[in-house]
Structures are given as structure tokens and as C-alpha cells.
Design a protein around this motif. Structure first.
Motif, PDB file in Angstrom:
ATOM      1  N   GLU A 172      32.630   2.063  48.680  1.00 26.65           N
ATOM      2  CA  GLU A 172      31.790   0.867  48.541  1.00 26.65           C
ATOM      3  C   GLU A 172      31.431   0.603  47.080  1.00 26.65           C
ATOM      4  O   GLU A 172      31.368  -0.545  46.628  1.00 26.65           O
ATOM      5  N   SER A 214      32.741   6.635  45.537  1.00 25.48           N
ATOM      6  CA  SER A 214      32.605   6.146  46.907  1.00 25.48           C
ATOM      7  C   SER A 214      33.330   4.800  47.044  1.00 25.48           C
ATOM      8  O   SER A 214      33.295   3.981  46.107  1.00 25.48           O
ATOM      9  N   ASN A 245      24.166  10.496  46.640  1.00 21.47           N
ATOM     10  CA  ASN A 245      25.356  11.161  47.166  1.00 21.47           C
ATOM     11  C   ASN A 245      26.576  10.761  46.315  1.00 21.47           C
ATOM     12  O   ASN A 245      26.712   9.611  45.897  1.00 21.47           O
ATOM     13  N   ASN A 246      27.447  11.729  46.067  1.00 21.45           N
ATOM     14  CA  ASN A 246      28.628  11.522  45.218  1.00 21.45           C
ATOM     15  C   ASN A 246      28.226  10.942  43.856  1.00 21.45           C
ATOM     16  O   ASN A 246      28.943  10.116  43.284  1.00 21.45           O
ATOM     17  N   ASN A 299      30.406   8.589  40.996  1.00 20.59           N
ATOM     18  CA  ASN A 299      29.977   7.192  40.963  1.00 20.59           C
ATOM     19  C   ASN A 299      29.496   6.785  39.567  1.00 20.59           C
ATOM     20  O   ASN A 299      29.756   5.672  39.112  1.00 20.59           O
TER      21      ASN A 299
END
Length: 419
Positions: free
Chosen positions: A5, A3, A38-39, A43
Motif C-alpha cells: 500500500e 509494504s 509495521n515494516n 517503508n
């Protein structure tokens, strides 16, 4: 791909000059990655890539990697766990010398995840890459080595791969006498029995299962199951003196009567003919490898039953036409002759075949007689031994009747003896 961020946070942390702030920042980032979910796979991989970078240094990255393994262990999604774990193991591989303990801990967790998905081969392959001969002062005991090898062996057995399982069982044999952990020692014995079973070394398997069935550390239900396996494998073994001794040992075990195989065990031990219905009922409880076809198209059970019934027939007849023997065994005369010839040649049956008269002659054996020398006994000697045995038996019965008369009707006995 990670991601945006998360990527930004990791880049900032890697560039941070303050080790304490960086440590706290990585801890918070990992918490946020796991909680967001998520993801997650990408990550997690990106996180490990960051903490293993040259900017961090081994001294600071080791505790971060240890903390990561603890978090990774708590992930409940096995698919994410296995996919991310496999990539992370590859990331650590070039630097494994610096992270042996963390690499080992991670691989144990990854192997657990594979086994939860019943992917035993990948679990075994993961465990195989664990460093057990450390060059970094990490002390790996024989118990720890045996535990890892034992687990690899069991994984291969779960996937019906006895060849690879045997190679790791052989490794354990080199250290088993110094292993103190009882669970590992019991698993070693069980795996040894299972490998012998799967490779059709049924007598060795039966002996190993029987030893396990007498192990007090195992609960009663498991001991009884091991005894059943010992009986099953003994029945499947080739007929002969060694098998007869093993069957005798099992038949005399007081617990044998509690097993479902006891009925057929008794008939085999007492050399009684087996009926097709009894064989079919026994076959219903066999495993796939125990029902595999042999080179002549029959199963291991078919061969074992045929050989047993041939031995049983030798107890009933002095001689028998090949055609009648074939009918008795449920096969053709040619096949009956072939099996009889093979067993006579290998000294598992005492007899001879007269191909001109198409007869099989069975040789009765005297007590303690070596089966290898049984065929050297001529027909006259055999007949005399049979006659002597019958006379001895008749004399014993007459003596019993005489003793009973003396006890029950002493007056009649005296009058007869005096008269």
C-alpha cells in the motif's frame, strides 16, 4: 521490501502533476508510515527513494527531506533508526551536493542513535562523512567544525582507539584558538589528557588533568575527579626530576588530601618506601590500559613502584649490596641491578654500580646540584659535604638549646657564662 500500500501511494504521488497536492500527499504518507510502525525500516527507505527521484526535483524534495529528518528524529526504535538511517545516507550520497544541510542533520540523528546503542565506532564513522568544507555557500564556522571533530574524537576514545582519536584531536589544534564555545574547549583538554593517558604519556596526562582540575567552569566533583586522575598518572610516570616536580605541585594542592590517592602520593613525594599492600590498594582503582604489561612482563605500576623504591633506598643508604637491594625491592639481584643501571644512565638516579663488589653506591646531592654532574663528585668530596652538613645541623641545635636556657633560666645562664 516496502509494504504494497505504501509503494502504491508513493508511485501515485511521484506521478502527480500538482506540486501542492504532492507535498500534502507525501506529508500524510510519512505520518501514516511512522504511526503504523509495521515494516517501518523498509517503508522509510522507500519514502526517501521516492522523494529523491528525478520526477520530484530538488526544489520540492529539499523541504520534504527536511520534514522527513524531523520525523526520523522522533522514532524511538534505535534498531530501526540505525538500519534505515544507514541506507538513507547511502541514497543521499550521490546527490549530496544538493542536500548538504539535510544530509548533515540526518547524520547527527543517526550518530545519536548509534551512541544510544553504545556503537561509538559507527557513530564516529558517520560523523566523519559530514561535509564541513561546503561548496554550496553553507557557512561552517570553526566552532561547528571543532564540535564535530571533538565528538568524533570522544567516540573513538570510548572505544579505546586513541590512534584515530588523536588524528581528530590534531585537526582541532589547528582551530582551537578561534573556538569560542567553552564546552568544546574543555572537552578538547579532557580528550588530550585521556589520549596521553592511554598512550602512557603519563606526565603530560597528569599536567592536563591538573589544569582541568582548576577550571572554574567545571563543577567541584568533576574537578576533584580530574585531580585524582592527575595524581594517578603522575604516580605511574617514570621516576625522575620532572616527575618529582609534578608530584610536588600536586602534593601542595590543598584539595589533594580529599582524594583517595593522597596517602600514596604523600609517601612517594617524601621518598618513603611503598609496601605491597599500599600498592595493591592503589592498583585496584586503575584502568585496564594502566595495568597493561610492558616488554619485560611487568605492569606500568610495577615499574613505577620499583623505580620509586629505588630512589627511596638511595635516601636511606650510602651503599647497599645488590642482593639486599633486590630483597628490599622485591625482585632478584640481577633485576635490581638492571633497573639501577638504567636509572643511573638516564640521570634519574645519582650513583654508581661496583659489579666486582656487587655494591650500589648512591651519591648524595648538594642543593641545586645538576644530576648530570652528580657522578663527577668524588667520594672524599661527598663525605666532606655530609660531614659539613652534620656539623651545621649540630651547631644549630646547640644554639637553640643555648637560647632556650637564656630565656627560661637567665640566672643559671649568666652564672655559667661568667664562670
Amino acid at each position: 521490501m516496502a509494504s504494497p500500500e505504501v509503494t502504491t501511494q508513493l508511485e501515485q504521488l511521484a506521478a502527480s502533476p500538482n506540486p501542492q497536492q504532492r507535498l500534502e500527499g507525501y506529508t500524510q504518507t510519512l505520518d501514516s508510515i511512522v504511526s503504523a510502525s509495521n515494516n517501518l525500516r523498509d517503508n522509510l527507505v522507500a519514502y526517501v527513494q521516492s522523494i529523491l527521484s528525478d520526477n520530484i526535483g530538488v526544489i520540492h524534495s529539499r523541504p520534504l527531506l527536511s520534514a522527513f529528518v524531523e520525523k526520523y528524529k522522533g522514532i524511538t526504535n534505535n534498531e530501526v533508526k540505525t538500519e534505515a538511517g544507514a541506507e538513507i545516507v547511502d541514497l543521499i550520497a550521490p546527490k549530496i551536493v544538493s542536500y548538504e544541510q539535510q544530509d548533515t542533520d540526518l547524520k547527527f540523528v543517526l550518530a545519536d542513535a548509534y551512541e544510544a546503542e553504545e556503537d561509538f565506532t559507527n557513530s564516529a564513522k558517520t560523523l566523519q562523512t559530514i561535509v564541513l568544507d561546503s561548496s554550496q555557500g553553507r557557512n561552517v564556522t570553526d566552532d561547528e567544525k571543532a564540535s564535530v571533530w571533538m565528538r568524533i574524537c570522544r567516540c573513538y576514545l570510548e572505544d579505546d582507539d586513541p590512534t584515530n582519536a588523536l588524528s581528530y584531536l590534531n585537526k582541532i589544534k589547528n582551530v582551537i584558538f578561534s573556538v569560542k564555545d567553552q564546552a568544546t574547549r574543555l572537552q578538547f583538554q579532557l580528550s588530550q589528557a585521556r589520549i596521553n593517558d592511554s598512550q602512557r604519556n603519563f606526565l603530560d596526562a597528569s599536567n592536563s588533568y591538573h589544569i582541568l582540575s582548576n577550571e572554574p567552569a567545571i563543577d567541584e566533583e568533576e574537578r576533584l575527579r580530574a585531580l585524582s586522575a592527575a595524581i594517578t598518572t603522575a604516580i605511574l610516570a617514570p621516576a625522575g626530576p620532572t616527575r618529582a616536580r609534578q608530584l610536588g605541585k600536586l602534593y601542595k594542592d590543598e584539595r589533594a588530601a580529599e582524594t583517595p590517592e593522597y596517602g600514596i602520593l604523600e609517601k612517594i613525594f617524601l621518598d618513603r618506601l611503598l609496601s605491597p599492600s599500599e600498592v595493591a590498594a592503589f592498583a585496584a582503582g586503575l584502568q585496564d590500559h594502566q595495568l597493561a604489561k610492558t616488554s619485560d612482563g611487568s605492569t606500568v605500576l610495577d615499574k613505577a613502584v620499583l623505580e620509586h623504591n629505588l630512589v627511596a633506598a638511595s635516601r636511606l643508604y650510602q651503599n647497599i649490596p645488590l642482593e639486599s637491594l633486590g630483597s628490599l625491592l622485591g625482585v632478584t639481584a640481577d633485576r635490581a641491578e638492571q633497573y639501577a643501571a638504567t636509572m643511573i644512565e638516564s640521570n634519574r638516579l645519582s650513583g654508581s654500580i661496583d659489579q666486582i663488589s656487587e655494591l650500589v653506591h648512591f651519591f648524595p646531592m648538594a642543593a641545586g646540584q645538576d644530576p648530570n654532574n652528580a657522578q663527577a663528585v668524588d667520594l672524599t668530596t661527598r663525605d666532606l659535604r655530609t660531614w659539613d652538613a652534620n656539623i651545621t645541623h649540630l651547631s644549630e641545635e646547640v644554639e637553640k638549646v643555648s637560647t632556650m636556657l637564656q630565656r627560661e633560666a637567665p640566672e643559671f645562664y649568666e652564672s655559667v657564662m661568667v664562670g
